[in-house]
Design a protein around this motif. Structure first.
Motif, short mmCIF file in Angstrom:
data_model
loop_
_atom_site.label_atom_id
_atom_site.label_comp_id
_atom_site.label_asym_id
_atom_site.label_seq_id
_atom_site.Cartn_x
_atom_site.Cartn_y
_atom_site.Cartn_z
N VAL A 1 0.74 -1.46 0.09
CA VAL A 1 0.07 0.18 -0.03
C VAL A 1 0.72 1.25 -0.09
CG1 VAL A 1 -1.61 1.43 1.59
CG2 VAL A 1 -1.78 -1.15 1.20
N ALA A 2 2.00 1.35 0.77
CA ALA A 2 2.93 2.36 0.95
C ALA A 2 3.78 2.39 -0.25
CB ALA A 2 3.59 2.20 2.14
N TYR A 3 4.12 1.62 -1.18
CA TYR A 3 4.96 1.76 -2.22
C TYR A 3 4.76 2.62 -3.13
CZ TYR A 3 7.93 0.31 -6.03
OH TYR A 3 8.79 0.07 -7.05
N PRO A 4 3.53 3.05 -3.73
CA PRO A 4 3.37 4.05 -4.79
C PRO A 4 4.01 5.41 -4.05
CG PRO A 4 1.56 2.85 -4.40
CD PRO A 4 2.34 2.45 -3.46
N THR A 5 3.82 5.83 -2.75
CA THR A 5 4.30 6.95 -2.45
C THR A 5 5.72 6.91 -1.69
OG1 THR A 5 3.02 6.51 -0.28
CG2 THR A 5 2.06 8.03 -1.90
N ALA A 6 6.04 5.68 -1.38
CA ALA A 6 7.23 5.59 -0.71
C ALA A 6 8.47 5.56 -1.81
CB ALA A 6 7.33 4.31 0.27
N ALA A 7 8.15 4.87 -2.74
CA ALA A 7 9.28 4.78 -3.68
C ALA A 7 8.79 5.79 -4.94
CB ALA A 7 9.21 3.38 -4.19
N THR A 8 8.96 6.95 -4.66
CA THR A 8 8.70 7.86 -5.66
C THR A 8 9.99 8.31 -6.56
OG1 THR A 8 9.04 9.70 -4.13
CG2 THR A 8 6.92 8.96 -4.46
N SER A 9 11.23 7.98 -6.17
CA SER A 9 12.29 8.19 -6.88
C SER A 9 13.15 6.90 -7.25
CB SER A 9 13.36 9.28 -6.16
OG SER A 9 13.65 8.69 -4.77
N PRO A 10 14.15 6.98 -8.01
CA PRO A 10 14.95 5.78 -8.12
C PRO A 10 15.83 5.28 -6.98
CG PRO A 10 15.07 7.30 -10.17
CD PRO A 10 14.26 7.88 -9.11
N LEU A 11 16.30 6.32 -6.22
CA LEU A 11 17.00 6.12 -4.83
C LEU A 11 16.14 5.50 -3.75
CD1 LEU A 11 19.59 6.23 -3.31
CD2 LEU A 11 18.77 8.87 -2.61
N SER A 12 14.88 6.03 -3.69
CA SER A 12 14.03 5.25 -2.70
C SER A 12 13.59 4.04 -3.11
CB SER A 12 12.75 6.07 -2.32
OG SER A 12 12.07 6.45 -3.69
N SER A 13 13.43 3.72 -4.27
CA SER A 13 13.18 2.55 -4.71
C SER A 13 14.31 1.49 -4.59
CB SER A 13 12.87 2.44 -6.33
OG SER A 13 11.40 3.25 -6.55
N THR A 14 15.24 1.86 -4.71
CA THR A 14 16.58 1.11 -4.46
C THR A 14 16.74 0.78 -3.11
OG1 THR A 14 17.60 2.19 -6.62
CG2 THR A 14 19.06 1.16 -4.69
N LEU A 15 16.28 1.71 -2.11
CA LEU A 15 16.60 1.73 -0.73
C LEU A 15 15.64 0.60 -0.43
CD1 LEU A 15 17.26 5.30 0.47
CD2 LEU A 15 18.84 3.30 0.31
N LEU A 16 14.37 0.68 -0.71
CA LEU A 16 13.18 -0.25 -0.56
C LEU A 16 13.55 -1.69 -0.83
CD1 LEU A 16 10.48 -0.98 0.81
CD2 LEU A 16 9.29 -0.25 -1.37
#
Length: 358
Positions: A159-174
């Motif tokens: 549920v949180a993924y669309p707003t938590a991974a808004t950038s390539p860096l945040s997606s990588t960190l996740l």
């Protein structure tokens, strides 16, 4: 009416009033005046809390919780009056240094939250293992509860993924965080140094932080930019005050504050149980109260109001972007601690075997 019950009610009401006043006064000052006035109030509240905690440590009277209630409105008025005119240079210097102290304290707050979360997860895992060893009937319930925790954590992250991974860096960190968590869980199971309960608790911790990283920014209102003129209407327009409180108290900050204080409180209760058997086996005259962890717990609980003020002030100073990156730092630091704990703990350590879930 029983006098003891009446005094208990008055004492608890005074404590609740103290918490509510601090929750309101700090963002109120930040919104209506300036960051310097907010830092002054935070500094005054911290000094007052240190004095209050010291008096409790020395005196121990429950009357102190009642006597301190008028101090918070007084300190608020002092802060408002101090910045209603030209500020003294010494006052400006003090607030500036206090702001630096709060800023530099950020890593320690994050480290304490991560360490406390890991400590609580391990304690829950230990309790779960003890229940499972006590009776087989508990095993199914523990397995179902752990499975439910995994499902809730997975759903929370999705549920949180669309707003938590808004950038390539945040997606990588996740991706790194999830991979590291799964990898450490497998290692812990393989080495028999963790169990499903501890892993499930840490999955919830991971999901909670990812959710905060993707907290709906429309629900976050910067206290410094949300102020509408209110002081002239505060008495005749109570509804305006209610709306002001609703819009000023930042929701992500309150969520992070409640979790951080709650997890620190739980960890402080767990600290005295670490190495209890080894300490009791040692012939000492101090007994339980002389144990180092017990003394540390007493100090933390005595000065918890000071910790509350400092943690809340630090969170209010952070902008949404800074809060998000501190969340990622918290996740990575906690996973790092867990990895060290899993790989370094010796198998034959009796204290570790008692405290750690083997």
């Amino acid at each position: 009416m029983n006098p003891w019950l009446l005094w208990t009610a008055v004492s608890h009401t005074a404590r609740l009033s103290t918490v509510l006043q601090i929750l309101l006064y700090l963002p109120l000052t930040l919104a209506t005046l300036s960051t310097s006035a907010f830092l002054l109030l935070s500094l005054l509240l911290s000094v007052h809390s240190l004095i209050h905690g010291t008096l409790i440590l020395l005196w121990g009277s429950s009357a102190l919780s009642v006597l301190q209630v008028p101090m918070h409105p007084f300190l608020l008025l002092v802060s408002f009056n101090a910045f209603a005119q030209i500020t003294h240079p010494l006052l400006a210097t003090a607030t500036r240094w206090w702001g630096k102290i709060l800023t530099f304290s950020g890593p320690s707050f994050v480290a304490l939250e991560g360490l406390s979360s890991l400590l609580v997860a391990q304690k829950v895992g230990q309790v779960g293992k003890a229940l499972a060893d006590e009776a087989e009937s508990y095993q199914l319930a523990i397995l179902l509860a752990s499975a439910a925790a995994y499902v809730v954590a997975s759903w929370w992250i999705v549920v949180a993924y669309p707003t938590a991974a808004t950038s390539p860096l945040s997606s990588t960190l996740l991706g790194v965080a999830l991979t590291a968590f799964l990898f450490l869980t497998v290692i812990g199971f393989r080495l028999r140094r963790t169990n499903i309960v501890e892993s499930a608790m840490l999955s919830l911790f991971l999901a909670y932080n990812v959710w905060l990283c993707g907290f709906d920014q429309t629900s976050f209102t910067d206290p410094a930019s949300s102020y509408a003129p209110l002081l002239s209407n505060i008495l005749p327009h109570l509804q305006t005050l209610v709306n002001f409180i609703t819009n000023t108290l930042p929701k992500p900050v309150l969520v992070a504050l409640v979790y951080r204080l709650a997890i620190l409180q739980l960890a402080s209760r767990i600290l005295p149980t670490i190495g209890a058997d080894a300490w009791e086996a040692d012939e000492t005259g101090d007994g339980w109260d002389g144990r180092p962890t017990s003394i540390m717990t007493r100090i933390l609980l005595t000065y918890r109001q000071s910790i509350f003020v400092m943690v809340y002030s630090h969170l209010l100073l952070l902008d949404p972007a800074s809060q998000i990156w501190w969340r990622w730092a918290n996740i990575m630091f906690t996973l790092f601690l867990w990895s060290v704990e899993l790989t370094v703990s010796p198998d034959g350590d009796d204290v570790s075997a008692k405290w750690k879930v083997e």
